[in-house]
Write a protein that holds these residues in place. Structure first.
Motif, PDB file in Angstrom:
ATOM      1  N   UNK A 169       0.814  -1.212   0.000  1.00  0.00           N
ATOM      2  CA  UNK A 169       0.000   0.000   0.000  1.00  0.00           C
ATOM      3  C   UNK A 169       0.851   1.266   0.000  1.00  0.00           C
ATOM      4  N   UNK A 170       2.120   1.139   0.335  1.00  0.00           N
ATOM      5  CA  UNK A 170       3.037   2.283   0.320  1.00  0.00           C
ATOM      6  C   UNK A 170       4.465   1.782   0.340  1.00  0.00           C
ATOM      7  N   UNK A 199       2.259   6.743  -5.888  1.00  0.00           N
ATOM      8  CA  UNK A 199       2.987   7.724  -6.683  1.00  0.00           C
ATOM      9  C   UNK A 199       3.047   9.102  -6.073  1.00  0.00           C
ATOM     10  N   UNK A 200       2.423   9.291  -4.918  1.00  0.00           N
ATOM     11  CA  UNK A 200       2.442  10.590  -4.237  1.00  0.00           C
ATOM     12  C   UNK A 200       3.353  10.526  -3.026  1.00  0.00           C
ATOM     13  N   UNK A 259       2.003  10.271  12.913  1.00  0.00           N
ATOM     14  CA  UNK A 259       2.522  10.729  11.621  1.00  0.00           C
ATOM     15  C   UNK A 259       2.121   9.775  10.499  1.00  0.00           C
ATOM     16  N   UNK A 260       2.109   8.471  10.760  1.00  0.00           N
ATOM     17  CA  UNK A 260       1.714   7.496   9.753  1.00  0.00           C
ATOM     18  C   UNK A 260       0.247   7.682   9.368  1.00  0.00           C
ATOM     19  N   UNK A 261      -0.600   7.926  10.346  1.00  0.00           N
ATOM     20  CA  UNK A 261      -2.008   8.183  10.044  1.00  0.00           C
ATOM     21  C   UNK A 261      -2.145   9.398   9.135  1.00  0.00           C
ATOM     22  N   UNK A 293      -5.541   8.951   1.511  1.00  0.00           N
ATOM     23  CA  UNK A 293      -5.608   7.851   0.551  1.00  0.00           C
ATOM     24  C   UNK A 293      -6.504   6.716   1.058  1.00  0.00           C
ATOM     25  N   UNK A 294      -6.401   6.454   2.364  1.00  0.00           N
ATOM     26  CA  UNK A 294      -7.144   5.349   2.970  1.00  0.00           C
ATOM     27  C   UNK A 294      -7.844   5.872   4.232  1.00  0.00           C
TER      28      UNK A 294
END
Length: 552
Positions: free
Chosen positions: A415-416, A446-447, A465-467, A473-474
């Motif tokens: 997913x990343x 891609x972002x 920070x991850x959130x 996106x999600x």
């Protein structure tokens, strides 16, 4: 008549007397609020407990308030009991504040505790032995004559030690209670050091010497009860021995909480009485509520549930060894002494380095369609064995296990991509608060997402920070919450360079509004990296489950 699976029947009714609210709270670091005590009273009543001991009305304002509030409850079965000591020496029972408080509680049942062991009479209480007998007789009689009291129980404290030292005097204390009008003579193994054979011998002798019955049907006089502690790890065995030899009531606590090593645990007592010995106790369908009751009390007192607790513990019907799992799948009772749902519990199959392919099939076979795919099962098993050698453990990390299955099937999406993460911890003066800042850089579809967050320590800062990086996106990541965090050193001989295992439990809200729970694991010499592994795996697992339409 209740059928006994061991081959005979015995329908004798056994009274269940719960003292969690009083004796249970004498355990170290155990306390119940007034609201807790009332809530637990309702729960015990719903399962059919016969007596609920609320406390000593004179000991503290909370216990006094309990007896006021409990009268407003619509109890269907249980009778609330007030507990107190005999009158003081040299004073009439009617003038003793303790006696007055017991009667003023308006409890329909009063339990009086008195000295039975001559050592306590002579050296602790320091009264003449005849005066001790009078204190027992007068106290029981005073409570028995009160208009609001229906029954009086006499707790013979240290009975078995007293009986061992001076059986004649121990029996005299019981006779004094009978003369006062006691309806139950409660034989107490207060020090918890007696053995079942001695319990059986003493109970039999007391019943025969005093001419007491052993059934609740048409009793002609007082009957015997048993109250034991667990200092010799024999509380359950001792209680069952006493019942088998004539006691009609067993006193104890939920989960065995109490002073020192605790009281007898009424959970296995109830299960053994009904399922093993064929006695009648509690309500007919009450056993299915035992697991819930046990967990309720653990939550109330702030204790971690004992995984190995018989009948209701998380491990009571948990299978780990491959041979065991294989057998249980074919014939459940080959490794289980009862059906788990009989006591409200459930079967669990763990996957570990000790597992066989059967464990993999049992735990994830149906979900992933690999119940008959031995190649995939063995591939996952080999991966587990390799990782557990490095310090991982998957018994409590179900989500991490499933991620490995996705990898083995070649179905784990990315997913990343991680660019980097960084933590900065700032501390200036000794008395100033520490601030922590977490930075995460990801490539998501891609972002480039580059976000910073403050938190209560590095784990929380990176989590926030991850959130921020993923939320646009999600959006579902906003529903995930860290609910438990455990860390353990897996090679302590390496000292400060040791590897640590981090297991994190997460909760999230599904589309249907229900709450789902799962756990992940991470291992590294760096506790932050181990935590990052567990956190990032949790987010990936959530996205796989929600986006693939598979329920967690």
């Amino acid at each position: 008549m209740v059928e006994n699976p061991n081959g005979h029947t015995d329908g004798r009714r056994i009274e269940m007397y719960d003292t969690t609210l009083r004796d249970g709270t004498q355990g170290a670091e155990i306390a119940l609020t007034l609201a807790d005590k009332l809530k637990l009273t309702i729960a015990l009543d719903e399962l059919g407990f016969d007596y609920i001991e609320g406390g000593y009305p004179l000991s503290n304002p909370k216990d006094a308030a309990y007896f006021d509030k409990v009268r407003d409850l619509d109890l269907k079965h249980a009778r609330v009991t007030a507990f107190g000591m005999t009158r003081r020496k040299g004073i009439e029972a009617k003038d003793d504040p303790g006696m007055q408080a017991l009667v003023a509680s308006h409890a329909p049942v009063i339990t009086i505790v008195g000295k039975t062991w001559d050592l306590h009479v002579d050296e602790v209480l320091r009264v003449e032995r005849d005066e001790n007998l009078a204190m027992i007789r007068d106290s029981v009689a005073f409570c028995h004559q009160a208009d609001t009291t229906d029954e009086v129980f006499y707790d013979a404290e240290h009975f078995f030690d007293g009986y061992r030292a001076n059986p004649d005097y121990a029996l005299d204390t019981l006779r004094a209670a009978v003369e006062g009008g006691a309806t139950r003579l409660v034989l107490c193994d207060t020090n918890g050091g007696s053995l079942p054979e001695f319990i059986s011998h003493a109970v039999t002798n007391v019943r025969e010497t005093l001419g007491l019955g052993d059934t609740l049907d048409n009793p002609t006089g007082p009957l015997l009860a048993i109250h034991v502690h667990n200092d010799g790890a024999l509380a359950v065995a001792n209680s069952l021995a006493a019942i088998e030899t004539g006691c009609v009531q067993v006193q104890g606590t939920i989960n065995g909480i109490g002073e020192r090593c605790g009281n007898v645990d009424l959970i296995p007592i109830a299960a053994n009485l009904r399922l093993k010995l064929g006695y009648d106790c509690l309500r007919d369908d009450a056993l299915k509520g035992l697991h819930h009751l046990a967990m309720l009390v653990y939550e109330m007192v702030g204790m971690t549930p004992v995984a190995g607790q018989p009948y209701v513990g998380a491990n009571a019907f948990t299978h780990k060894g491959g041979m065991h799992v294989h057998a249980v799948q074919r014939i459940a009772h080959s490794y289980e002494h009862i059906e788990p749902d009989a006591v409200g519990n459930q079967r669990r199959v763990l996957v570990s380095e000790l597992a066989g392919a059967s464990n993999i099939a049992a735990q994830v076979g149906a979900k992933f369609g690999i119940a008959d795919d031995r190649d995939v099962q063995r591939k996952v098993l080999e991966k587990i064995q390799d990782l557990e050698h490095q310090g991982y453990q998957f018994e409590a990390a179900d989500a991490s296990l499933e991620l490995m299955v996705y990898e083995a099937l070649g179905k784990r999406p990315a997913f990343w991509e991680l660019g980097h993460y960084r933590c900065v911890i700032l501390k200036r003066q000794r008395d100033e608060e520490t601030s922590t800042e977490g930075t995460v850089k990801l490539n998501v579809d891609g972002t480039t997402e580059y976000r910073v967050a403050e938190g209560d320590g590095p784990v929380n800062a990176l989590y926030q920070a991850l959130i921020k990086c993923l939320a646009d996106h999600y959006p579902e990541v906003r529903t995930i919450h860290l609910s438990d965090y455990k860390v353990r050193v897996v090679n302590p001989t390496a000292e400060t360079a040791a590897r640590v295992r981090v297991v994190i439990e997460f909760r999230y809200t599904a589309e249907d509004g229900s709450t789902r729970v799962f756990s992940t694991v991470g291992v590294d010499e760096n506790i932050v990296e181990a935590s990052w592994e567990a956190i990032s795996d949790a987010f990936q697992y959530l996205l796989i489950e929600t986006r693939a339409g598979i329920t967690v």
